[in-house]
Scaffold this motif. Structure first.
Motif, mmCIF file in Angstrom:
data_model
loop_
_atom_site.group_PDB
_atom_site.id
_atom_site.type_symbol
_atom_site.label_atom_id
_atom_site.label_comp_id
_atom_site.label_asym_id
_atom_site.label_seq_id
_atom_site.Cartn_x
_atom_site.Cartn_y
_atom_site.Cartn_z
ATOM 1 N N ASP A 125 29.050 10.958 53.577
ATOM 2 C CA ASP A 125 29.250 12.321 54.063
ATOM 3 C C ASP A 125 30.729 12.686 54.050
ATOM 4 O OD1 ASP A 125 28.206 14.786 55.373
ATOM 5 O OD2 ASP A 125 29.372 14.043 57.081
ATOM 6 N N LYS A 126 31.582 11.766 54.502
ATOM 7 C CA LYS A 126 33.027 12.016 54.514
ATOM 8 C C LYS A 126 33.565 12.115 53.088
ATOM 9 C CE LYS A 126 36.757 12.697 56.820
ATOM 10 N NZ LYS A 126 36.905 13.895 57.639
ATOM 11 N N LEU A 127 33.108 11.238 52.208
ATOM 12 C CA LEU A 127 33.514 11.314 50.801
ATOM 13 C C LEU A 127 33.102 12.647 50.180
ATOM 14 C CD1 LEU A 127 32.663 7.708 49.647
ATOM 15 C CD2 LEU A 127 34.934 8.766 49.564
ATOM 16 N N ASN A 128 31.889 13.062 50.462
ATOM 17 C CA ASN A 128 31.406 14.334 49.942
ATOM 18 C C ASN A 128 32.253 15.490 50.472
ATOM 19 O OD1 ASN A 128 29.390 15.937 48.474
ATOM 20 N ND2 ASN A 128 28.910 16.699 50.517
ATOM 21 N N ASP A 173 35.471 19.614 47.677
ATOM 22 C CA ASP A 173 36.462 20.691 47.671
ATOM 23 C C ASP A 173 37.680 20.244 46.859
ATOM 24 O OD1 ASP A 173 38.484 22.513 48.208
ATOM 25 O OD2 ASP A 173 38.120 22.552 50.366
ATOM 26 N N PRO A 174 37.917 20.854 45.686
ATOM 27 C CA PRO A 174 39.033 20.428 44.839
ATOM 28 C C PRO A 174 40.395 20.490 45.545
ATOM 29 C CG PRO A 174 37.666 22.033 43.687
ATOM 30 C CD PRO A 174 37.163 21.934 45.089
ATOM 31 N N ASP A 175 40.559 21.438 46.469
ATOM 32 C CA ASP A 175 41.829 21.521 47.190
ATOM 33 C C ASP A 175 42.037 20.305 48.090
ATOM 34 O OD1 ASP A 175 42.500 23.960 46.030
ATOM 35 O OD2 ASP A 175 41.496 25.103 47.624
ATOM 36 N N ARG A 176 40.962 19.851 48.721
ATOM 37 C CA ARG A 176 41.065 18.686 49.605
ATOM 38 C C ARG A 176 41.217 17.401 48.792
ATOM 39 N NH1 ARG A 176 39.869 18.813 54.794
ATOM 40 N NH2 ARG A 176 38.790 16.826 54.803
ATOM 41 N N GLN A 180 45.233 9.860 51.689
ATOM 42 C CA GLN A 180 45.897 8.747 52.393
ATOM 43 C C GLN A 180 45.281 8.542 53.779
ATOM 44 O OE1 GLN A 180 48.388 6.670 51.156
ATOM 45 N NE2 GLN A 180 47.892 5.500 52.988
ATOM 46 N N LYS A 181 45.063 9.628 54.498
ATOM 47 C CA LYS A 181 44.461 9.525 55.833
ATOM 48 C C LYS A 181 43.048 8.950 55.743
ATOM 49 C CE LYS A 181 43.347 12.079 59.982
ATOM 50 N NZ LYS A 181 43.255 13.347 60.663
ATOM 51 N N PHE A 182 42.295 9.400 54.738
ATOM 52 C CA PHE A 182 40.945 8.867 54.537
ATOM 53 C C PHE A 182 41.010 7.359 54.306
ATOM 54 C CE2 PHE A 182 37.687 7.357 51.662
ATOM 55 C CZ PHE A 182 36.536 7.687 52.355
ATOM 56 N N GLY A 183 41.892 6.931 53.414
ATOM 57 C CA GLY A 183 42.022 5.500 53.128
ATOM 58 C C GLY A 183 42.407 4.700 54.360
ATOM 59 N N ASP A 184 43.374 5.207 55.098
ATOM 60 C CA ASP A 184 43.812 4.506 56.309
ATOM 61 C C ASP A 184 42.687 4.404 57.338
ATOM 62 O OD1 ASP A 184 46.334 4.299 55.187
ATOM 63 O OD2 ASP A 184 47.182 5.966 56.360
ATOM 64 N N THR A 185 41.914 5.469 57.453
ATOM 65 C CA THR A 185 40.854 5.514 58.456
ATOM 66 C C THR A 185 39.616 4.729 58.031
ATOM 67 O OG1 THR A 185 41.601 7.695 59.163
ATOM 68 C CG2 THR A 185 39.358 7.074 59.782
ATOM 69 N N TYR A 186 39.215 4.877 56.768
ATOM 70 C CA TYR A 186 37.914 4.366 56.341
ATOM 71 C C TYR A 186 37.941 3.063 55.560
ATOM 72 C CZ TYR A 186 35.715 8.529 58.107
ATOM 73 O OH TYR A 186 35.262 9.516 58.949
ATOM 74 N N TYR A 187 39.121 2.554 55.187
ATOM 75 C CA TYR A 187 39.103 1.321 54.401
ATOM 76 C C TYR A 187 38.407 0.162 55.107
ATOM 77 C CZ TYR A 187 39.865 -2.516 51.403
ATOM 78 O OH TYR A 187 39.621 -3.609 50.605
#
Length: 80
Positions: A17-20, A25-28, A36-43
């Motif tokens: 869901d978070k990846l989607n 959204d191409p801007d996101r 970077q925040k996604f990687g830090d949070t979800y890795y």
């Protein structure tokens, strides 16, 4: 082979869901700060799902397909 339980399925769903949300959204998806925040949070979740949850749910045949005929359950993990 480990059967996915409801907690496993929910964890996979929430990650997807978070990846989607990000890549829909191409801007996101082009914003390095969001990525970077996604990687830090979800890795940690990605690591667990990849190396434990999903890997342990694969059959030996699937593992051989991924790793080739060199698959050895002693070196590449055993089923829970």
């Amino acid at each position: 082979m480990k059967i996915l339980n409801q907690d496993d399925v929910m964890e996979i769903y929430l990650l997807l869901d978070k990846l989607n949300e990000i890549f829909h959204d191409p801007d996101r998806s082009g914003d390095i700060n969001i990525i970077q925040k996604f990687g830090d949070t979800y890795y940690p979740v990605i690591h667990k799902l990849y190396y434990e949850t999903v890997w342990n749910s694969l059959t030996i045949e699937q593992r051989k397909e991924i790793l080739g005929e060199d698959y050895d359950h002693k070196t590449h993990g055993q089923y829970d």
